[in-house]
Write a protein that holds these residues in place. Structure first.
Motif, mmCIF file in Angstrom:
data_model
loop_
_atom_site.group_PDB
_atom_site.id
_atom_site.type_symbol
_atom_site.label_atom_id
_atom_site.label_comp_id
_atom_site.label_asym_id
_atom_site.label_seq_id
_atom_site.Cartn_x
_atom_site.Cartn_y
_atom_site.Cartn_z
ATOM 1 N N ARG A 58 0.696 -1.251 0.136
ATOM 2 C CA ARG A 58 0.033 -0.229 -0.001
ATOM 3 C C ARG A 58 0.878 1.209 0.063
ATOM 4 N NH1 ARG A 58 -1.594 3.618 3.287
ATOM 5 N NH2 ARG A 58 -0.616 2.716 5.022
ATOM 6 N N GLN A 59 2.000 1.169 0.940
ATOM 7 C CA GLN A 59 2.884 2.421 0.702
ATOM 8 C C GLN A 59 3.782 2.376 -0.577
ATOM 9 O OE1 GLN A 59 5.344 1.826 4.251
ATOM 10 N NE2 GLN A 59 3.363 1.804 5.660
ATOM 11 N N THR A 60 3.838 1.357 -1.231
ATOM 12 C CA THR A 60 4.656 1.540 -2.481
ATOM 13 C C THR A 60 3.564 1.949 -3.444
ATOM 14 O OG1 THR A 60 5.876 -0.528 -2.018
ATOM 15 C CG2 THR A 60 5.454 -0.046 -4.169
ATOM 16 N N VAL A 61 2.393 1.594 -3.479
ATOM 17 C CA VAL A 61 1.595 2.084 -4.656
ATOM 18 C C VAL A 61 1.188 3.602 -4.326
ATOM 19 C CG1 VAL A 61 -1.056 2.162 -4.993
ATOM 20 C CG2 VAL A 61 0.116 0.098 -4.733
ATOM 21 N N ASN A 62 1.388 4.084 -2.958
ATOM 22 C CA ASN A 62 0.985 5.647 -2.805
ATOM 23 C C ASN A 62 2.240 6.251 -3.424
ATOM 24 O OD1 ASN A 62 -1.133 5.289 -1.599
ATOM 25 N ND2 ASN A 62 -0.189 5.270 0.542
ATOM 26 N N ARG A 63 3.698 5.892 -3.382
ATOM 27 C CA ARG A 63 4.617 6.385 -4.336
ATOM 28 C C ARG A 63 4.428 6.700 -5.611
ATOM 29 N NH1 ARG A 63 8.728 2.599 -1.645
ATOM 30 N NH2 ARG A 63 9.035 2.183 -3.794
ATOM 31 N N PHE A 64 3.685 5.407 -6.405
ATOM 32 C CA PHE A 64 3.546 5.448 -7.531
ATOM 33 C C PHE A 64 2.250 5.952 -8.156
ATOM 34 C CE2 PHE A 64 6.930 2.417 -6.875
ATOM 35 C CZ PHE A 64 7.850 2.748 -7.833
ATOM 36 N N SER A 65 1.559 6.744 -7.404
ATOM 37 C CA SER A 65 0.155 7.479 -7.421
ATOM 38 C C SER A 65 0.057 8.334 -8.546
ATOM 39 C CB SER A 65 -0.366 8.129 -6.334
ATOM 40 O OG SER A 65 0.232 9.159 -5.951
ATOM 41 N N MET A 66 -0.701 8.707 -9.316
ATOM 42 C CA MET A 66 -0.834 9.517 -10.519
ATOM 43 C C MET A 66 -0.522 11.028 -9.804
ATOM 44 S SD MET A 66 -1.431 8.244 -13.152
ATOM 45 C CE MET A 66 -1.782 9.706 -14.194
ATOM 46 N N VAL A 67 -0.871 11.473 -8.779
ATOM 47 C CA VAL A 67 -0.528 12.683 -8.344
ATOM 48 C C VAL A 67 0.823 12.946 -7.894
ATOM 49 C CG1 VAL A 67 -0.799 14.353 -6.049
ATOM 50 C CG2 VAL A 67 -2.837 12.954 -6.934
ATOM 51 N N ASN A 68 1.837 11.973 -7.452
ATOM 52 C CA ASN A 68 3.021 11.806 -7.336
ATOM 53 C C ASN A 68 3.782 11.924 -8.770
ATOM 54 O OD1 ASN A 68 2.909 12.094 -4.456
ATOM 55 N ND2 ASN A 68 3.064 9.889 -4.353
ATOM 56 N N TYR A 69 3.017 10.724 -9.498
ATOM 57 C CA TYR A 69 3.866 10.919 -10.742
ATOM 58 C C TYR A 69 3.671 12.330 -11.555
ATOM 59 C CZ TYR A 69 4.120 9.958 -15.895
ATOM 60 O OH TYR A 69 4.672 10.060 -17.114
ATOM 61 N N ALA A 70 2.236 13.055 -11.508
ATOM 62 C CA ALA A 70 2.349 14.224 -12.224
ATOM 63 C C ALA A 70 3.436 15.404 -11.465
ATOM 64 C CB ALA A 70 0.855 14.821 -12.022
#
Length: 85
Positions: A58-70
């Protein structure tokens, strides 16, 4: 990971860049059917392991979220624009 399910993946391609063995998932060698079976058995029988993998994933997925990507992409564009000026 996004579905909050412990995962087993192969250690090929870019997968090991995201899935860390025994941290946020289990990795097995491509074609290792016995290893795949053992990894799946571990997840099904070791609830503590399963819950730890899910939480770390879950923590890993948060690092790769669209918000973080943008946000990361915006930083790259800003750096490029600064270099041009």
């Amino acid at each position: 990971m996004q579905a909050k399910t412990a995962i087993v993946a192969t250690d090929t391609g870019g997968i090991p860049e995201i899935v860390e063995h025994d941290y946020n998932g289990l990795l097995v060698s491509y074609g290792d059917e016995e290893g795949l079976q053992k990894a799946m058995d571990r997840i099904l029988t070791d609830k503590e392991l399963c819950n730890r993998l899910i939480e770390n994933a879950r923590q890993t997925v948060n690092r790769f979220s669209m918000v973080n990507y943008a946000a990361d992409l915006e930083c790259i564009y800003r750096d490029v624009m600064r270099q041009k000026n």
